[in-house]
Every structure is written in structure tokens, then in C-alpha cells.
Design a protein around this motif. Structure first.
Motif, PDB file in Angstrom:
ATOM      1  N   MET A   1      -3.558  -6.596 -12.109  1.00  0.00           N
ATOM      2  CA  MET A   1      -3.371  -6.776 -10.673  1.00  0.00           C
ATOM      3  C   MET A   1      -4.695  -6.644  -9.940  1.00  0.00           C
ATOM      4  SD  MET A   1      -0.525  -4.801  -8.347  1.00  0.00           S
ATOM      5  CE  MET A   1       0.819  -5.386  -9.391  1.00  0.00           C
ATOM      6  N   SER A   2      -4.873  -7.444  -8.912  1.00  0.00           N
ATOM      7  CA  SER A   2      -6.099  -7.391  -8.119  1.00  0.00           C
ATOM      8  C   SER A   2      -6.122  -6.140  -7.241  1.00  0.00           C
ATOM      9  CB  SER A   2      -6.217  -8.646  -7.249  1.00  0.00           C
ATOM     10  OG  SER A   2      -5.178  -8.665  -6.281  1.00  0.00           O
ATOM     11  N   LEU A   3      -7.279  -5.877  -6.657  1.00  0.00           N
ATOM     12  CA  LEU A   3      -7.428  -4.697  -5.805  1.00  0.00           C
ATOM     13  C   LEU A   3      -6.505  -4.777  -4.585  1.00  0.00           C
ATOM     14  CD1 LEU A   3      -8.822  -2.102  -4.870  1.00  0.00           C
ATOM     15  CD2 LEU A   3     -10.690  -3.512  -3.970  1.00  0.00           C
ATOM     16  N   VAL A   4      -6.424  -5.939  -3.981  1.00  0.00           N
ATOM     17  CA  VAL A   4      -5.596  -6.089  -2.784  1.00  0.00           C
ATOM     18  C   VAL A   4      -4.127  -5.850  -3.110  1.00  0.00           C
ATOM     19  CG1 VAL A   4      -4.850  -7.689  -0.987  1.00  0.00           C
ATOM     20  CG2 VAL A   4      -7.248  -7.669  -1.725  1.00  0.00           C
ATOM     21  N   ASP A   5      -3.665  -6.432  -4.207  1.00  0.00           N
ATOM     22  CA  ASP A   5      -2.259  -6.262  -4.585  1.00  0.00           C
ATOM     23  C   ASP A   5      -1.947  -4.811  -4.946  1.00  0.00           C
ATOM     24  OD1 ASP A   5      -1.801  -8.932  -4.186  1.00  0.00           O
ATOM     25  OD2 ASP A   5      -2.177  -9.492  -6.274  1.00  0.00           O
ATOM     26  N   ASN A   6      -2.900  -4.149  -5.588  1.00  0.00           N
ATOM     27  CA  ASN A   6      -2.661  -2.752  -5.955  1.00  0.00           C
ATOM     28  C   ASN A   6      -2.647  -1.844  -4.715  1.00  0.00           C
ATOM     29  OD1 ASN A   6      -1.913  -1.115  -8.060  1.00  0.00           O
ATOM     30  ND2 ASN A   6      -3.951  -1.015  -9.003  1.00  0.00           N
ATOM     31  N   LEU A   7      -3.462  -2.180  -3.714  1.00  0.00           N
ATOM     32  CA  LEU A   7      -3.422  -1.443  -2.445  1.00  0.00           C
ATOM     33  C   LEU A   7      -2.057  -1.597  -1.769  1.00  0.00           C
ATOM     34  CD1 LEU A   7      -6.973  -2.173  -0.997  1.00  0.00           C
ATOM     35  CD2 LEU A   7      -6.027   0.084  -1.483  1.00  0.00           C
ATOM     36  N   LYS A   8      -1.499  -2.808  -1.879  1.00  0.00           N
ATOM     37  CA  LYS A   8      -0.173  -3.030  -1.308  1.00  0.00           C
ATOM     38  C   LYS A   8       0.883  -2.190  -2.040  1.00  0.00           C
ATOM     39  CE  LYS A   8      -1.117  -7.779   0.244  1.00  0.00           C
ATOM     40  NZ  LYS A   8      -0.765  -9.220   0.063  1.00  0.00           N
ATOM     41  N   GLU A   9       0.715  -2.026  -3.362  1.00  0.00           N
ATOM     42  CA  GLU A   9       1.659  -1.201  -4.133  1.00  0.00           C
ATOM     43  C   GLU A   9       1.577   0.257  -3.692  1.00  0.00           C
ATOM     44  OE1 GLU A   9       3.986  -2.060  -6.429  1.00  0.00           O
ATOM     45  OE2 GLU A   9       3.517  -4.123  -5.829  1.00  0.00           O
ATOM     46  N   LEU A  10       0.368   0.753  -3.434  1.00  0.00           N
ATOM     47  CA  LEU A  10       0.231   2.118  -2.944  1.00  0.00           C
ATOM     48  C   LEU A  10       0.875   2.259  -1.564  1.00  0.00           C
ATOM     49  CD1 LEU A  10      -0.881   5.005  -3.077  1.00  0.00           C
ATOM     50  CD2 LEU A  10      -3.069   4.113  -2.205  1.00  0.00           C
ATOM     51  N   LYS A  11       0.678   1.253  -0.721  1.00  0.00           N
ATOM     52  CA  LYS A  11       1.278   1.285   0.624  1.00  0.00           C
ATOM     53  C   LYS A  11       2.803   1.345   0.548  1.00  0.00           C
ATOM     54  CE  LYS A  11       1.226  -1.179   5.050  1.00  0.00           C
ATOM     55  NZ  LYS A  11       0.708  -2.361   5.783  1.00  0.00           N
ATOM     56  N   LYS A  12       3.388   0.614  -0.435  1.00  0.00           N
ATOM     57  CA  LYS A  12       4.841   0.650  -0.610  1.00  0.00           C
ATOM     58  C   LYS A  12       5.315   2.042  -1.014  1.00  0.00           C
ATOM     59  CE  LYS A  12       5.324  -4.199  -2.031  1.00  0.00           C
ATOM     60  NZ  LYS A  12       5.701  -5.097  -3.154  1.00  0.00           N
ATOM     61  N   MET A  13       4.517   2.712  -1.870  1.00  0.00           N
ATOM     62  CA  MET A  13       4.915   4.050  -2.317  1.00  0.00           C
ATOM     63  C   MET A  13       4.865   5.077  -1.181  1.00  0.00           C
ATOM     64  SD  MET A  13       3.389   4.458  -6.194  1.00  0.00           S
ATOM     65  CE  MET A  13       1.766   3.761  -5.921  1.00  0.00           C
ATOM     66  N   LEU A  14       4.069   4.815  -0.135  1.00  0.00           N
ATOM     67  CA  LEU A  14       3.929   5.756   0.973  1.00  0.00           C
ATOM     68  C   LEU A  14       4.963   5.517   2.082  1.00  0.00           C
ATOM     69  CD1 LEU A  14       0.030   5.763   1.310  1.00  0.00           C
ATOM     70  CD2 LEU A  14       1.463   7.449   0.138  1.00  0.00           C
ATOM     71  N   VAL A  15       5.774   4.502   1.935  1.00  0.00           N
ATOM     72  CA  VAL A  15       6.794   4.205   2.956  1.00  0.00           C
ATOM     73  C   VAL A  15       7.799   5.359   3.029  1.00  0.00           C
ATOM     74  CG1 VAL A  15       8.714   2.676   3.563  1.00  0.00           C
ATOM     75  CG2 VAL A  15       6.558   1.711   2.712  1.00  0.00           C
ATOM     76  N   GLY A  16       8.124   5.773   4.261  1.00  0.00           N
ATOM     77  CA  GLY A  16       9.106   6.834   4.471  1.00  0.00           C
ATOM     78  C   GLY A  16       8.505   8.192   4.717  1.00  0.00           C
ATOM     79  N   ILE A  17       7.209   8.338   4.473  1.00  0.00           N
ATOM     80  CA  ILE A  17       6.561   9.631   4.710  1.00  0.00           C
ATOM     81  C   ILE A  17       6.468   9.876   6.216  1.00  0.00           C
ATOM     82  CG2 ILE A  17       4.415  10.940   4.449  1.00  0.00           C
ATOM     83  CD1 ILE A  17       3.946   9.544   1.825  1.00  0.00           C
TER      84      ILE A  17
END
Length: 298
Positions: free
Chosen positions: A116-132
Motif C-alpha cells: 500500500m502507498s503512503l497516502v492509502d496507509n494514512l487513510k487506513e490510520l484515519k479510519k482506525m481513529l474514527v469515533g475517538i
């Protein structure tokens, strides 16, 4: 403590840990990232160890047993150990530490398996932080047990430790490690077969003089020299009967007697000397026996 009691205690501890892990997993909300990689009992055990012990224990838990020779496994293990120690220093709860390690695992697997590219992996981290930051979020990325300040710390740590070195991790996971086969060629000299009856001595083992005197076999006896043939020009002369009679015609009877007498005396002289020596030896033996008998009689 006896072996039986120690084994019983370890069995109870293992059973208790298993029940604790099952209970923690059962009570966790659906979609949570806690207890996916490390269970609650494993996190508690790791927090009680020092850095070196955590390194060994984490390698066992994550099945990174080739970290001593495999550079990829070694790098991944170091990243997990550093992340766990950082979370410990932040005083995260057991649940938060487990969820944080799961997040690190997902991000690394995105690089290793999915390229996965850097941009896509950043989006995955952003998804994991949803709801905080929400008490009862309708949509959650699995890390909603963190508060806003902790989420900022978590994001800063992942950015500095992983995303700033993203190309390096991509290179590490995409390039196969060269296998180095190290060998040593060893030449060994062996002694020749024992056929003399011992192998020749080493120069540093014994001196040549000692070897020749005590070890070396005796030299072979010299071969008998063949009788020299008489020169072709000198043949042995053979007298005929007539020539013998002619030689004897000039010899008188007295001369013939004298020749025969000298030959006989020469032959009998040596014979009489041998007979005389034997007679003297027998005489000495008889005299010794007689003197012995006289002593016994007295």
C-alpha cells in the motif's frame, strides 16, 4: 516448592489467564482492535519485564523466531518492542496497549502484504481513529477507547516512527535478503599407510638419527656378486692321461713319498689336534667326577 506443586500452580495460573482472556474478548465491543494481536494476560506479562526480556517474549508471541538471522523479522520485532515500551511510558491501559499494537500490525501488514502507498496507509490510520472523542459513536474504527489527547500522541508517534521512513520500510519488505553461505575449506594431511611397519616420522616428531636407529627397518642384505666369467682368451687347461704320465716320469719314488707324506701329515695333524682336545676335555670331566665321589665317600 516441589515439582508437583509448582506444576499445579503453573496449571492454575495458565487456566486463570485463559479465563481472563476469554472474558476480556467476550466483553469487548464488536469492531474493537483490542485483544487481536496480544491478549490481556500477555500484555500484563510484558509490562512486568525489562526491555531485553520483552524483546525475547515478543518474538515468541509474534512468532518471529528467525529475528536473529532475518533482517525483516528483526526490524519488525524492534518496531513492536519500541511501540510497546512507548505505550507503557504513556501509562496506557492494557486495552489501549493491545489496541495500539494491533494498529501497528495492520499498518505494517499493509506495507508488507498489500504494498500500500503512503497516502492509502494514512487513510487506513484515519479510519482506525474514527469515533475517538465521542461517548457512544455510531461508527468506530476500533480505537474509540482512546481519548483525543491520547489519539494525538498515537498519531504523532506513528507518523515519526513509520510514515517518515515509509520508503525505507517499503524497500525492506520488497527486497529479498541475500543468503550468505559461509564456508571454510580445510586441507588435512594424513600419514602414509603403515607398511614399513610404521609410517615415516614427522620432521618435528623425532630426529632422523633416532628414526634410523630404532624405527627404520634394517637394510636388505647385499646381493651375492655373480662369479666373474673367465676372460675369453684364458680357458682352463685340461690335462690328458698321456700328459699326466709324462709329468710323473720325471718324479722319483722318494720325491713322491715325500709329497704324499707331507699331505698326510697336514691332514692328520689337524685331526690329531682335534682328537687331543676332545681327550683332554673328557679327562677333565672324569677327574671332576672322581673328586666329587671322593668327597661324598669322606
Amino acid at each position: 516448592m516441589s515439582r508437583k506443586s509448582r506444576a499445579s500452580k503453573d496449571s492454575r495460573k495458565s487456566h486463570s489467564s485463559l479465563n481472563e482472556d476469554e472474558e476480556a474478548i467476550a466483553n469487548e465491543k464488536e469492531g474493537s482492535l483490542a485483544w487481536k494481536v496480544l491478549h490481556i494476560s500477555q500484555v500484563r506479562t510484558l509490562l512486568e519485564l525489562n526491555v531485553d526480556q520483552v524483546h525475547l517474549k515478543m518474538a515468541d508471541l509474534l512468532n518471529l523466531k528467525d529475528h536473529a538471522v532475518n533482517l525483516q523479522d528483526a526490524a519488525v520485532l524492534d518496531y513492536y518492542v519500541a511501540g510497546l515500551w512507548w505505550a507503557k511510558e504513556q501509562s496506557f491501559t492494557l486495552q489501549q496497549i493491545s489496541g495500539f499494537i494491533t494498529a501497528l500490525s495492520i499498518l505494517l501488514e499493509n506495507i508488507r502484504e498489500k504494498q500500500m502507498s503512503l497516502v492509502d496507509n494514512l487513510k487506513e490510520l484515519k479510519k482506525m481513529l474514527v469515533g475517538i472523542g465521542h461517548e457512544n459513536p455510531e461508527v468506530t474504527g476500533g480505537l474509540d477507547f482512546f481519548n483525543t489527547d491520547q489519539a494525538k500522541l498515537l498519531t504523532d508517534y506513528i507518523t515519526k516512527s513509520l510514515f517518515q521512513h515509509y520508503k525505507l520500510y517499503q524497500y525492506m519488505f520488497s527486497l529479498e535478503q541475500d543468503e550468505m553461505v559461509i564456508g571454510t575449506e580445510l586441507s588435512v594431511e594424513v600419514a602414509p599407510p603403515a607398511d614399513i611397519p610404521f609410517p615415516p616420522p614427522l620432521d618435528e616428531g623425532m630426529r632422523e638419527a633416532v628414526y634410523l636407529e630404532h624405527v627404520a627397518p634394517p637394510p636388505p642384505p647385499p646381493e651375492k656378486e655373480e662369479e666373474k666369467e673367465a676372460p675369453s682368451g684364458e680357458e682352463e687347461k685340461v690335462f690328458t692321461e698321456e700328459e699326466v704320465e709324462d709329468i710323473l716320469e720325471g718324479v722319483t719314488t722318494d720325491e713322491l713319498k715325500e709329497v704324499i707324506s707331507s699331505v698326510v701329515n697336514e691332514m692328520l695333524g689337524s685331526l690329531s689336534a682335534d682328537v687331543g682336545a676332545k681327550l683332554k676335555e673328557r679327562e677333565a670331566q672324569y677327574l671332576a667326577k672322581i673328586s666329587k665321589m671322593q668327597k661324598i665317600a669322606e
